[in-house]
Design a protein around this motif. Sequence first.
Motif, PDB file in Angstrom:
ATOM      1  N   ARG A 257      -3.534   8.535  -2.776  1.00  0.00           N
ATOM      2  CA  ARG A 257      -3.412   8.905  -4.186  1.00  0.00           C
ATOM      3  C   ARG A 257      -4.464   8.259  -5.091  1.00  0.00           C
ATOM      4  NH1 ARG A 257       2.401   7.852  -6.200  1.00  0.00           N
ATOM      5  NH2 ARG A 257       1.719   5.745  -5.716  1.00  0.00           N
TER       6      ARG A 257
ATOM      7  N   ALA B 238      12.055   0.841   0.786  1.00  0.00           N
ATOM      8  CA  ALA B 238      11.306  -0.332   1.225  1.00  0.00           C
ATOM      9  C   ALA B 238      11.756  -1.575   0.462  1.00  0.00           C
ATOM     10  CB  ALA B 238       9.813  -0.108   1.015  1.00  0.00           C
ATOM     11  N   GLU B 239      12.152  -1.412  -0.795  1.00  0.00           N
ATOM     12  CA  GLU B 239      12.566  -2.553  -1.607  1.00  0.00           C
ATOM     13  C   GLU B 239      14.037  -2.894  -1.395  1.00  0.00           C
ATOM     14  OE1 GLU B 239      11.460  -1.969  -5.684  1.00  0.00           O
ATOM     15  OE2 GLU B 239       9.352  -1.649  -5.189  1.00  0.00           O
TER      16      GLU B 239
ATOM     17  N   ILE C 246       9.862   4.081  -1.855  1.00  0.00           N
ATOM     18  CA  ILE C 246       9.688   2.753  -2.456  1.00  0.00           C
ATOM     19  C   ILE C 246      11.042   2.059  -2.572  1.00  0.00           C
ATOM     20  CG2 ILE C 246       9.000   1.536  -4.551  1.00  0.00           C
ATOM     21  CD1 ILE C 246       6.944   3.755  -5.036  1.00  0.00           C
TER      22      ILE C 246
ATOM     23  N   THR D 192      12.457  10.912 -15.030  1.00  0.00           N
ATOM     24  CA  THR D 192      11.613  11.145 -13.852  1.00  0.00           C
ATOM     25  C   THR D 192      12.077  10.249 -12.712  1.00  0.00           C
ATOM     26  OG1 THR D 192      10.063   9.415 -14.418  1.00  0.00           O
ATOM     27  CG2 THR D 192       9.654  11.581 -15.386  1.00  0.00           C
TER      28      THR D 192
ATOM     29  N   ASP E  62       0.823  -1.216   0.000  1.00  0.00           N
ATOM     30  CA  ASP E  62       0.000   0.000   0.000  1.00  0.00           C
ATOM     31  C   ASP E  62       0.853   1.260   0.000  1.00  0.00           C
ATOM     32  OD1 ASP E  62       0.924  -0.268   2.537  1.00  0.00           O
ATOM     33  OD2 ASP E  62      -0.962   0.265   3.531  1.00  0.00           O
ATOM     34  N   MET E  63       2.160   1.151   0.285  1.00  0.00           N
ATOM     35  CA  MET E  63       2.985   2.348   0.155  1.00  0.00           C
ATOM     36  C   MET E  63       3.707   2.388  -1.203  1.00  0.00           C
ATOM     37  SD  MET E  63       6.420   1.519   0.507  1.00  0.00           S
ATOM     38  CE  MET E  63       6.997   3.096   1.085  1.00  0.00           C
ATOM     39  N   GLY E  64       3.419   1.419  -2.068  1.00  0.00           N
ATOM     40  CA  GLY E  64       3.900   1.496  -3.445  1.00  0.00           C
ATOM     41  C   GLY E  64       5.076   0.599  -3.763  1.00  0.00           C
ATOM     42  N   ALA E  65       5.651  -0.073  -2.766  1.00  0.00           N
ATOM     43  CA  ALA E  65       6.786  -0.944  -3.056  1.00  0.00           C
ATOM     44  C   ALA E  65       6.315  -2.218  -3.745  1.00  0.00           C
ATOM     45  CB  ALA E  65       7.533  -1.285  -1.775  1.00  0.00           C
ATOM     46  N   MET E  66       7.208  -2.794  -4.568  1.00  0.00           N
ATOM     47  CA  MET E  66       6.850  -4.002  -5.295  1.00  0.00           C
ATOM     48  C   MET E  66       7.454  -5.199  -4.567  1.00  0.00           C
ATOM     49  SD  MET E  66       7.363  -4.763  -9.333  1.00  0.00           S
ATOM     50  CE  MET E  66       9.141  -4.903  -9.354  1.00  0.00           C
TER      51      MET E  66
ATOM     52  N   VAL F 228       0.711   9.027  -0.490  1.00  0.00           N
ATOM     53  CA  VAL F 228       0.783   7.867  -1.379  1.00  0.00           C
ATOM     54  C   VAL F 228      -0.426   6.951  -1.176  1.00  0.00           C
ATOM     55  CG1 VAL F 228       2.073   5.738  -1.799  1.00  0.00           C
ATOM     56  CG2 VAL F 228       3.272   7.930  -1.690  1.00  0.00           C
ATOM     57  N   ARG F 229      -0.872   6.860   0.071  1.00  0.00           N
ATOM     58  CA  ARG F 229      -2.024   5.977   0.345  1.00  0.00           C
ATOM     59  C   ARG F 229      -3.339   6.592  -0.116  1.00  0.00           C
ATOM     60  NH1 ARG F 229       1.629   5.240   4.412  1.00  0.00           N
ATOM     61  NH2 ARG F 229       2.248   3.075   4.762  1.00  0.00           N
TER      62      ARG F 229
ATOM     63  N   ALA G 202      10.365   8.078 -11.233  1.00  0.00           N
ATOM     64  CA  ALA G 202       9.890   6.721 -11.496  1.00  0.00           C
ATOM     65  C   ALA G 202      10.843   5.991 -12.432  1.00  0.00           C
ATOM     66  CB  ALA G 202       8.494   6.766 -12.101  1.00  0.00           C
TER      67      ALA G 202
ATOM     68  N   TRP H 186       4.205  -0.952 -10.920  1.00  0.00           N
ATOM     69  CA  TRP H 186       4.612  -1.784 -12.056  1.00  0.00           C
ATOM     70  C   TRP H 186       3.760  -3.019 -12.257  1.00  0.00           C
ATOM     71  CZ3 TRP H 186      10.612  -2.098 -13.000  1.00  0.00           C
ATOM     72  CH2 TRP H 186      11.077  -0.821 -13.312  1.00  0.00           C
TER      73      TRP H 186
ATOM     74  N   PRO I 294      -2.474  11.312 -11.446  1.00  0.00           N
ATOM     75  CA  PRO I 294      -1.538  10.998 -10.361  1.00  0.00           C
ATOM     76  C   PRO I 294      -0.264  11.855 -10.351  1.00  0.00           C
ATOM     77  CG  PRO I 294      -1.405   9.347 -12.085  1.00  0.00           C
ATOM     78  CD  PRO I 294      -2.514  10.243 -12.465  1.00  0.00           C
TER      79      PRO I 294
ATOM     80  N   ARG J  72      15.849  -0.754 -10.045  1.00  0.00           N
ATOM     81  CA  ARG J  72      15.289  -2.112 -10.011  1.00  0.00           C
ATOM     82  C   ARG J  72      16.003  -3.011 -11.012  1.00  0.00           C
ATOM     83  NH1 ARG J  72       8.741  -0.894  -9.819  1.00  0.00           N
ATOM     84  NH2 ARG J  72       8.534  -0.733  -7.561  1.00  0.00           N
TER      85      ARG J  72
ATOM     86  N   ALA K 290       2.953   3.100 -14.697  1.00  0.00           N
ATOM     87  CA  ALA K 290       4.373   2.783 -14.647  1.00  0.00           C
ATOM     88  C   ALA K 290       5.186   3.966 -14.149  1.00  0.00           C
ATOM     89  CB  ALA K 290       4.864   2.353 -16.028  1.00  0.00           C
ATOM     90  N   LEU K 291       4.837   5.186 -14.582  1.00  0.00           N
ATOM     91  CA  LEU K 291       5.730   6.309 -14.348  1.00  0.00           C
ATOM     92  C   LEU K 291       5.169   7.406 -13.450  1.00  0.00           C
ATOM     93  CD1 LEU K 291       7.354   6.523 -17.855  1.00  0.00           C
ATOM     94  CD2 LEU K 291       8.416   5.798 -15.731  1.00  0.00           C
ATOM     95  N   GLU K 292       3.914   7.344 -13.090  1.00  0.00           N
ATOM     96  CA  GLU K 292       3.414   8.333 -12.135  1.00  0.00           C
ATOM     97  C   GLU K 292       3.158   7.664 -10.786  1.00  0.00           C
ATOM     98  OE1 GLU K 292       3.280  11.544 -12.496  1.00  0.00           O
ATOM     99  OE2 GLU K 292       3.078  11.993 -14.613  1.00  0.00           O
ATOM    100  N   THR K 293       2.312   6.637 -10.779  1.00  0.00           N
ATOM    101  CA  THR K 293       2.044   5.977  -9.498  1.00  0.00           C
ATOM    102  C   THR K 293       3.070   4.888  -9.200  1.00  0.00           C
ATOM    103  OG1 THR K 293       0.424   4.671 -10.688  1.00  0.00           O
ATOM    104  CG2 THR K 293      -0.413   6.422  -9.324  1.00  0.00           C
ATOM    105  N   VAL K 294       3.935   4.574 -10.162  1.00  0.00           N
ATOM    106  CA  VAL K 294       4.992   3.570  -9.987  1.00  0.00           C
ATOM    107  C   VAL K 294       4.433   2.240  -9.493  1.00  0.00           C
ATOM    108  CG1 VAL K 294       7.398   3.344  -9.326  1.00  0.00           C
ATOM    109  CG2 VAL K 294       6.317   5.549  -9.173  1.00  0.00           C
TER     110      VAL K 294
END
Lengths: 277, 350, 347
Positions: free
Chosen positions: C330, C94-95, C91, C62, A35-39, C327-328, C64, A246, C166, C71, A240-244
């Motif tokens: 969004r 976290a990753e 992100i 960007t 929920d924080m966007g990490a994959m 982020v939550r 992203a 993937w 977004p 990645r 892919a590029l705004e909310t990231v």
Amino acid sequence: MIGLLLCLPAALILAAGFVWPVLLLGRISFNRTTDMGAMEEAWTLETYAKIVTDDFTWDLAWNTITLSAGAAAAAVALALPVTLLIRSAPPRWRGVLALMAVAPLLVSGTARVVGWMAILGDQGMINALLTGLGLTSQPLRLINNLTGVRIGLTESLMPYCCLVLIAGLSRLDSRLEEAAATLGATRSRTFFRVTLPLAAPALAAAFALAFVLGVSAFITPRLMGGGRVFVVATEIFDLALETVDWPAAAALAMLLLGTLVVAMVLRGVLAGREAPR
Amino acid sequence: MTHLRLERLTRRFPGTAAPAVDGISLDLPQGALLALLGPSGCGKTTTLRMIAGLEVPDEGRIQVAGRDVTSLPPHRRNMGVVFQSYALFPHLSAAGNVAFGLEMRGVARADRAKRVADALALVGLEGFAARKPRQLSGGQQQRVALARALAPQPDLLLLDEPLSALDAKLREEVRDEIRAVQQRLGTTTVFVTHDQTEALAMADLVAVMHQGRIEQLATPEEVFERPATRFVATFVGRAAILAAEVVSPGLLRAGEATLQAAETPPSGRAEIFIRPHHLRPLADGVEAANALPARVTRRTYTGDIITLECDSPAGRLLAEVPGGTQAALLRPGDALRLGVEPGDLRVFPA
Amino acid sequence: MRRTLLAAIATIGLGVPAYAQGGGQITLQAYAGIFRDNYTQTVIAPFTAARGTAVQYHDGGTSAAMLGTLRAQRADPQIDVVIMDVTTAAIACAEGLVEKIDASTLPVIGDVDQQGREAGGECGPAVTYDHLVMVYDSRAVTPAPTSLAAMWAPEHRGRVALSAPPNIQGLALTAILAHAESGNWRNIGAAMPKLRELAPAVQTFDPNPDGYTLILNNQVRFATGWNARAQLYSDQSQGRIGVTLPQEGTVFQINTINLVANSKNRAQALAFMAHALSPEAQAAFTERMFYGPTNSRAQVSAAALGRTALAPENRSRVIGLNWSEMVRLRDSWNQRWRREVIAASSR
């Protein structure tokens, strides 16, 4: 055997440049987004389930299909007279005219959009002309909306349609049109009764190509839609590029790819059934 | 009564020095079949296309039944054209193809069906109405093309090398059919061909064309037996060609021989054309106006006719003898005497 | 190898930070264009001159896209340091794509202000502060507007460019409006009526290539922008582009600086980060490009500081927006924009 060997370089390039990235994309689509966007690495169909059950996805699909079908049809309709003109031109002019018809392919999509702004914008050429002639007081909204995307997409698909139609109609025997004339058909009746039916397979092929390109078109909807036009390709970009996100972008891309593949196979089967041999 | 009249018809293509068609004039009577015969590039197809309206003449006029059609577009000329490639509409059935011209002329649907059936029956394709062109053999396609051209009852039927795409056996059969149908309907017809056999077998009149001009316009017999020019003599049929000198009117010297001819130029160098069938082996003791001792150098057997290539004091000769005769048994090296009537020698100034 | 060994020995023996040794090279991934030009001149060049450490600048596109590069290179990182937006950096953190870091590894973190330290969470701290501004065509809009309300004026109908969510500018604008209407930036319901009202006046919700260009091309009169770039473009256009920190308030856009996990040049990378966060580098970059400094000890001229959100008179207008909370929110904000704002903007 030699033929297979000669195909090898192309096969390798295709494998490295297309198949492998698509497989990677497929893998990503089964991952999970926190929920924080990490994959997170995972094997889950959650993302697909979320996409398929979201009404917005179906709106996107509908927008994408209607937009590209309309633009493809318009592009074919506009490319046909261009192609017929090229076909009827003296042979030494044909090459030059054909090159002119496909020349827009040599211009980057972004540069073309800048050109369209100058033509279609609220202060662009068309509106300057219309208001100058006193035909409108408010500018016509021709860009940054669906109209703009329709115009831009149609224009960007036309060269491809011209290419397909030039190739397709070059095999159309001009004696058939002469035969129709000697049988008493005027030019227009010759066109509708002979030229058009015989051009139908080429028109269908041009439409299919333009439709597929239209469905996957990104630059035109993005740059000419003013943020008002939502299609699958722009949504994949946003994911892919705004909310990231993937996995969601990958899953939507896989669904689009799958749909196109199924559509092409169906078309192949239908076309094959229609024309045996 | 003249049905088709061409007057000084001329067509130049841009970028070419000589006109493709160079001032052609001719009159064709009602119901006649004219063959435009010539080698490729002689202007015969261009002439046909100008008559059809598919090509615009630079000069000259075209009249059909007394009406000037020179400036009419093809769809207003009422002519039936059979193209070399047939140009059948691949998306229409045989019946659809035949109906096309009727439909364009506004023939009522019910009437149309009957006339389509009649036209297909005329060319012997009753059972093939529903077939698409690609489901028909070459000969059948040719017949559909003919039926399509004839169904609207054209003022003129134009055929452009209609047999060239057929194999030899079929060609003869279709040739006779076309002639039979044409004669039954009495449709005035112009037929383009490079094949002299076709032209001679089918036509009432043959126009031999060369470099955009008509060299001779005459009946097939006339063209074959009495070629008007050197070109016609060489292009139509086979002939031995002898270099000669006119000694006096009616008398020629060829090699070491002296020959009598019915017509000669008054004097000077000349060429003598002798058709193989005009040379006859002479039995011993038989005299003739022109008798030449000869020796067989080569013998070609083609069944009912044997061709003998011979050396003679006049030069090399070609003789045709019927199979089963004494002369047919001659072999290379054998001697014989050959006779030819003075009236059968064609002499042109060299 | 020998140099690394020597460095290691020196570290153990003398107790100085691991990055004290100079030389070598690192790869920095950050924004392209004018950010790159100015950052190279004011921050990177002095670093290289002082230490002999070359810095390869990798244009990241960007944030992203930068995350994408990290990645893709997870197994074999080619990047050592990355500067990116705080939401994307979170992100990466976290990753595990960037290292967790604190003042014990990078003492200069102690000088970064509290907000800047908290922004990066366990990973790298804030390196620049930027904030949302309203930019306008100073020729067409007079007197100079002080409030976002200027965009609602009927005479500018059709001449407004917004970036819809977004995109984070769209999120920021929504938060500012929500805060202005209700005192709570999270209360999107309070912002919606205002946005619906503005929607028909909007020329584009996706300005291309950007709002500044559209203003200079006479396509629009208003756009939203980030302060640093807006200030530069304002100068470049001789004031044609006007910049306003609206009286309704603004929110920070924060870039953090991070050490890529498994960096092959870790010591030099830490040295660069220490330099980038140093008072001198922070001040130099602020003087040049008007990003707010995150190092509280940075000495910035009053003129330059006045063009950032850190000027005393601007400080009070900054709304305390928490991006990890944003982020939550969004996705739902995005939905409401599409259904209520863009749908109401039929053009």
